[in-house]
Design a protein around this motif. Structure first.
Motif, mmCIF file in Angstrom:
data_model
loop_
_atom_site.group_PDB
_atom_site.id
_atom_site.type_symbol
_atom_site.label_atom_id
_atom_site.label_comp_id
_atom_site.label_asym_id
_atom_site.label_seq_id
_atom_site.Cartn_x
_atom_site.Cartn_y
_atom_site.Cartn_z
ATOM 1 N N ALA A 185 73.032 39.295 56.283
ATOM 2 C CA ALA A 185 73.033 38.812 54.909
ATOM 3 C C ALA A 185 74.189 39.452 54.150
ATOM 4 N N GLY A 186 74.410 40.742 54.389
ATOM 5 C CA GLY A 186 75.504 41.446 53.727
ATOM 6 C C GLY A 186 76.857 40.872 54.083
ATOM 7 N N ALA A 187 77.069 40.557 55.358
ATOM 8 C CA ALA A 187 78.343 39.967 55.780
ATOM 9 C C ALA A 187 78.559 38.620 55.084
ATOM 10 N N ALA A 188 77.509 37.812 55.034
ATOM 11 C CA ALA A 188 77.621 36.497 54.396
ATOM 12 C C ALA A 188 77.887 36.630 52.907
ATOM 13 N N TRP A 189 77.146 37.479 52.257
ATOM 14 C CA TRP A 189 77.279 37.605 50.806
ATOM 15 C C TRP A 189 78.575 38.297 50.411
ATOM 16 N N PHE A 190 79.044 39.249 51.209
ATOM 17 C CA PHE A 190 80.348 39.855 50.938
ATOM 18 C C PHE A 190 81.425 38.779 50.998
#
Length: 182
Positions: A55-60
């Motif tokens: 989720a962090g990779a996508a949202w970053f």
């Protein structure tokens, strides 16, 4: 299927409680298409499934802000041990293409300092980081010569010995049939 159709279908799947199918649909779509709404939704799906690093990779990548996004990006950085090359490769390929927003360009620049070969295409047949001489599934050769026999060699010699003994017995038996006894 257009990007908006994919997002709509993914939302339907989520409402039906089939988040894993939504995840797979979005991930497949994002392998070849640069679609920020789809990636943002994929971040929400990963977050809902408890996969904070993804989720962090996508949202970053899409620039999502807020407490949940900050927590997920922190988990992404922690999982990758702040290895910027690993972080760069976790971003879907279409989002690594130009033009890139400043945050993605900054990540790429930091990744290039740790891995100058970052932009070279990886062979699908080789594991990450393996050179062209590597063989998949085989450890790199050691500097030491192997010593002693291994189990396969011992079994091979035993099978060969049994084969020779059986061949000799068979030849003697055939000769006894063919050659008359006095």
């Amino acid at each position: 299927m257009s990007g908006s159709d994919v997002v709509a279908r993914a939302r339907e799947l989520i409402e039906q409680g089939r988040a894993w199918q939504a995840r797979d649909l979005l991930a497949e779509h994002l392998e070849t298409v640069r679609d920020a709404p789809a990636l943002t939704l994929l971040g929400h799906v990963h977050h809902g499934m408890g996969d904070l690093p993804r989720a962090g990779a996508a949202w970053f990548t899409t620039g999502v802000r807020g407490p949940e996004a900050d927590e997920a990006v922190a988990a992404w950085r922690e999982q990758s041990a702040d290895d910027f090359a690993v972080m760069w490769r976790s971003i879907p390929a279409p989002f690594r293409d130009e033009p890139r927003p400043p945050r993605i360009e900054a990540l790429r620049a930091r990744a290039l300092t740790s891995d100058p070969d970052l932009d070279k295409p990886a062979s699908p047949l080789l594991p990450d980081g393996a050179g062209p001489d590597a063989v998949v599934g085989q450890a790199p050769p050691d500097d030491e010569e192997p010593s002693g026999l291994d189990g396969a060699q011992v079994i091979g010699w035993i099978v060969a010995a049994v084969f020779v003994v059986c061949a000799v017995i068979g030849a003697v038996t055939v000769l006894n049939w063919v050659v008359p006894h006095a």
